[in-house]
Design an enzyme around this catalytic site. Structure first.
Site, short mmCIF file in Angstrom:
data_model
loop_
_atom_site.label_atom_id
_atom_site.label_comp_id
_atom_site.label_asym_id
_atom_site.label_seq_id
_atom_site.Cartn_x
_atom_site.Cartn_y
_atom_site.Cartn_z
N ARG A 26 0.68 -1.12 -0.02
CA ARG A 26 0.06 0.00 0.06
C ARG A 26 0.97 1.37 -0.15
O ARG A 26 0.41 2.35 0.43
CB ARG A 26 -0.91 -0.17 1.16
CG ARG A 26 -2.08 -1.13 1.29
CD ARG A 26 -2.98 -0.95 0.02
NE ARG A 26 -4.16 -1.99 0.15
CZ ARG A 26 -5.17 -1.30 0.61
NH1 ARG A 26 -5.42 -0.26 0.82
NH2 ARG A 26 -6.29 -2.17 0.62
N ARG A 30 -2.56 6.98 0.26
CA ARG A 30 -3.24 7.99 0.92
C ARG A 30 -1.94 8.62 1.72
O ARG A 30 -2.21 9.74 2.46
CB ARG A 30 -4.26 7.69 1.83
CG ARG A 30 -5.35 7.67 0.79
CD ARG A 30 -6.71 6.79 1.41
NE ARG A 30 -6.01 5.43 1.75
CZ ARG A 30 -6.81 4.60 2.55
NH1 ARG A 30 -7.88 4.87 2.89
NH2 ARG A 30 -6.26 3.29 2.91
N ARG A 39 -5.62 11.95 -6.84
CA ARG A 39 -6.67 11.56 -6.72
C ARG A 39 -7.89 12.36 -6.71
O ARG A 39 -9.03 12.08 -7.08
CB ARG A 39 -6.64 10.81 -5.01
CG ARG A 39 -7.99 10.48 -4.33
CD ARG A 39 -8.43 9.01 -4.59
NE ARG A 39 -9.20 8.50 -3.66
CZ ARG A 39 -10.57 8.96 -3.42
NH1 ARG A 39 -10.93 9.92 -4.26
NH2 ARG A 39 -11.20 8.54 -2.61
N ASP A 76 -6.52 -2.64 -7.67
CA ASP A 76 -7.09 -3.03 -6.41
C ASP A 76 -7.22 -4.42 -6.88
O ASP A 76 -7.54 -4.94 -8.12
CB ASP A 76 -8.46 -2.22 -6.15
CG ASP A 76 -8.70 -2.52 -4.66
OD1 ASP A 76 -8.37 -1.96 -3.76
OD2 ASP A 76 -9.48 -3.69 -4.36
N TYR A 153 -15.10 -11.44 -0.65
CA TYR A 153 -15.87 -9.99 -0.90
C TYR A 153 -17.15 -10.34 -1.69
O TYR A 153 -18.21 -9.46 -1.71
CB TYR A 153 -15.06 -8.97 -1.61
CG TYR A 153 -13.87 -8.33 -0.81
CD1 TYR A 153 -14.27 -7.43 0.10
CD2 TYR A 153 -12.68 -8.89 -0.66
CE1 TYR A 153 -13.44 -6.85 1.15
CE2 TYR A 153 -12.03 -8.07 0.37
CZ TYR A 153 -12.23 -7.21 0.93
OH TYR A 153 -11.34 -6.68 2.04
O1 CP3 Z 1 0.53 0.58 -3.28
C1 CP3 Z 1 -0.19 -0.65 -3.40
O2 CP3 Z 1 -0.09 -1.44 -2.72
C2 CP3 Z 1 -0.79 -0.71 -4.66
C3 CP3 Z 1 -2.44 -0.50 -4.51
C4 CP3 Z 1 -3.34 -1.27 -3.87
C5 CP3 Z 1 -4.76 -0.89 -3.34
N1 CP3 Z 1 -5.39 -1.97 -2.93
C6 CP3 Z 1 -5.23 0.46 -3.63
C7 CP3 Z 1 -6.25 1.15 -2.66
C8 CP3 Z 1 -3.33 -2.67 -3.47
C9 CP3 Z 1 -2.04 -3.58 -3.65
C10 CP3 Z 1 -4.70 -3.27 -3.06
C11 CP3 Z 1 -5.09 -4.62 -2.37
C12 CP3 Z 1 -6.11 -4.88 -1.88
N2 CP3 Z 1 -7.43 -4.13 -1.73
C13 CP3 Z 1 -6.32 -5.77 -0.72
C14 CP3 Z 1 -5.22 -6.77 -0.37
C15 CP3 Z 1 -4.19 -5.96 0.69
C16 CP3 Z 1 -4.73 -5.88 2.04
O3 CP3 Z 1 -4.54 -4.64 2.25
O4 CP3 Z 1 -5.02 -7.00 2.62
C17 CP3 Z 1 -7.71 -5.77 -0.20
C18 CP3 Z 1 -8.20 -6.51 0.88
C19 CP3 Z 1 -8.30 -4.68 -1.02
C20 CP3 Z 1 -9.62 -4.17 -0.63
C21 CP3 Z 1 -9.77 -2.63 -0.38
N3 CP3 Z 1 -9.59 -1.76 -1.22
C22 CP3 Z 1 -10.32 -2.21 0.69
C23 CP3 Z 1 -10.67 -3.17 1.77
C24 CP3 Z 1 -10.13 -1.07 0.49
C25 CP3 Z 1 -10.71 -0.02 1.56
C26 CP3 Z 1 -10.06 0.16 2.94
C27 CP3 Z 1 -8.63 0.59 2.69
O5 CP3 Z 1 -7.77 -0.17 3.17
O6 CP3 Z 1 -8.36 1.63 1.91
C28 CP3 Z 1 -9.83 -0.46 -0.56
C29 CP3 Z 1 -9.58 0.80 -1.28
C30 CP3 Z 1 -8.28 1.01 -1.47
N4 CP3 Z 1 -7.35 0.20 -2.61
C31 CP3 Z 1 -7.56 2.33 -1.54
C32 CP3 Z 1 -6.25 2.20 -2.13
C33 CP3 Z 1 -5.22 3.31 -2.22
C34 CP3 Z 1 -8.07 3.56 -0.81
C35 CP3 Z 1 -9.18 4.20 -1.56
C36 CP3 Z 1 -8.78 5.64 -1.76
O7 CP3 Z 1 -7.57 6.07 -1.98
O8 CP3 Z 1 -9.95 6.48 -1.69
#
Ligand code: CP3
Length: 342
Positions: A26, A30, A39, A76, A153
């Site tokens: 991640r 943010r 964003r 994602d 999911y």
């Molecule tokens: O930098 C990186 O690692 C690349 C981007 C990336 C995102 N999601 C961007 C994202 C990666 C590798 C993921 C994987 C992901 N997404 C996982 C597996 C990793 C983990 O955390 O266990 C999972 C479970 C998700 C599902 C997901 N996406 C959730 C539960 C959420 C909301 C809560 C949160 O953690 O933000 C997201 C949203 C998301 N995915 C954001 C980002 C940058 C935030 C949204 C935003 O910027 O508004």
């Protein structure tokens, strides 16, 4: 086409490295003001993720700003359900939401096995642009969710503490569960192969909800599908990160993968014992260490590096970096890994 910094790939393959490579799950997101600006311009998470030029831009930001040894493509794991015919929304501050979660066999039958180029072409294009703009500075990591985590999911319809709807399906309709898991697996293999053709140098599978299954359920509903994916992908090194699945480390080590991701509950020496000498380990600092003062962070990072030893280790956090982490603390984590010599 040789990479200027290939530490990550050498560590993954078990080749000697002059220092431990480091990146963060991640990292594109943010924590960075520069991410939040892009964003804002995109309007929403989904429009950012589906606009290849912007996705490439935020993918490269942590390489420029933080000095990590790898980029990970900005996307994602939930793009797979969407590509199969189950759209999602990203609700501000709440997370993902599926308006029509899978409930019946007819719902499963309506879903298709997605095609990488036609259904997920925007991710592949983002990878191609990122590779061009990275100019071989560091490797690019591609990724997908593990079939079990994606299934969770798709059935639950959102995040959950217990994922009890998804787990109920495993107990009440194992046949539907296996049919859906297989469709997800077939979609994921095609997707990862597409990412590799587009330029991904290594791929990581995120089994974020591995830890809520019993060992027996994990053996039945997750490992067989991870096994298919690992066997199908031979082109680049593979990492499997099964969060909280401390009970499955020895079985994960039997997969055809190169690296095993560890969270902070998994002891490095004990994990090495369980997985043997032929895998690289990735992890595993508690992301909350980055809330501490600089001295504490340095101490904790050095302890981690000592515990893993100098070879076959990729330094990372034990899960994604939390959004309210100070980027200077993230930099301290990275710099401490880079400066440390065993
Ligand atoms: O930098 C990186 O690692 C690349 C981007 C990336 C995102 N999601 C961007 C994202 C990666 C590798 C993921 C994987 C992901 N997404 C996982 C597996 C990793 C983990 O955390 O266990 C999972 C479970 C998700 C599902 C997901 N996406 C959730 C539960 C959420 C909301 C809560 C949160 O953690 O933000 C997201 C949203 C998301 N995915 C954001 C980002 C940058 C935030 C949204 C935003 O910027 O508004």
């Amino acid at each position: 086409m040789t990479l200027k910094n290939d530490l990550l790939l050498r560590a993954a393959r078990g080749e000697k490295t002059e220092r431990t490579p480091v990146w963060l799950m991640r990292q594109a997101g943010r924590i960075l003001a520069e991410y939040r600006a892009v964003r804002e311009k995109a309007g929403s998470f989904i429009s950012l993720a589906t606009t290849p030029e912007l996705a490439a831009e935020v993918t490269i930001q942590p390489v420029d700003i933080l000095g990590v040894d790898a980029a990970i493509i900005f996307s994602d794991i939930l793009v797979i359900p969407e590509a199969m015919g189950l759209p999602y929304e990203m609700i501000e501050k709440r997370g993902p939401w599926f308006p029509n979660p899978v409930q019946t066999q007819a719902d499963v039958d309506r879903l298709k096995v997605s095609d990488a180029e036609t259904d997920l072409g925007y991710v592949l294009e983002a990878i191609r642009i990122t590779k061009r703009d990275l100019n071989n500075r560091v490797p690019l990591i591609g990724f997908a969710g593990a079939p079990w985590t994606i299934f969770a999911y798709m059935i639950e319809g959102s995040g959950s503490k217990t994922f009890s709807k998804a787990k109920r399906m495993l107990y009440t309709d194992p046949q539907l569960s296996h049919t859906l898991l297989q469709k997800i697996t077939d979609s994921t293999i095609a997707y990862l192969k597409g990412q590799i053709t587009a330029g991904a140098d290594l791929i990581q599978i995120f089994d974020s909800w591995a830890g809520i299954l019993s060992p027996e359920q994990y053996r039945t509903f997750s490992l067989p599908y991870l096994k298919q994916i690992c066997a199908a992908i031979q082109e680049v090194p593979k990492t499997v990160f099964a969060k909280d699945a401390w009970f499955a480390r020895a079985e994960i080590a039997q997969l055809e993968c190169d690296t095993i991701g560890l969270d902070w509950t998994m002891n490095p020496a004990e994990s090495r014992q369980l997985v043997g000498l032929n895998k690289t380990l990735q992890g595993n600092l508690d992301p909350c260490v980055l809330y501490a003062d600089y001295q504490t962070i340095e101490k904790e990072v050095k302890n981690m590096l000592k515990a893993f030893g100098p070879q076959r280790h990729i330094a990372n956090l034990g899960h994604g970096v939390y959004p309210d982490t100070d980027p200077d603390k993230v930099r301290c984590f990275i710099e401490t890994v880079k400066a440390y010599s065993h």
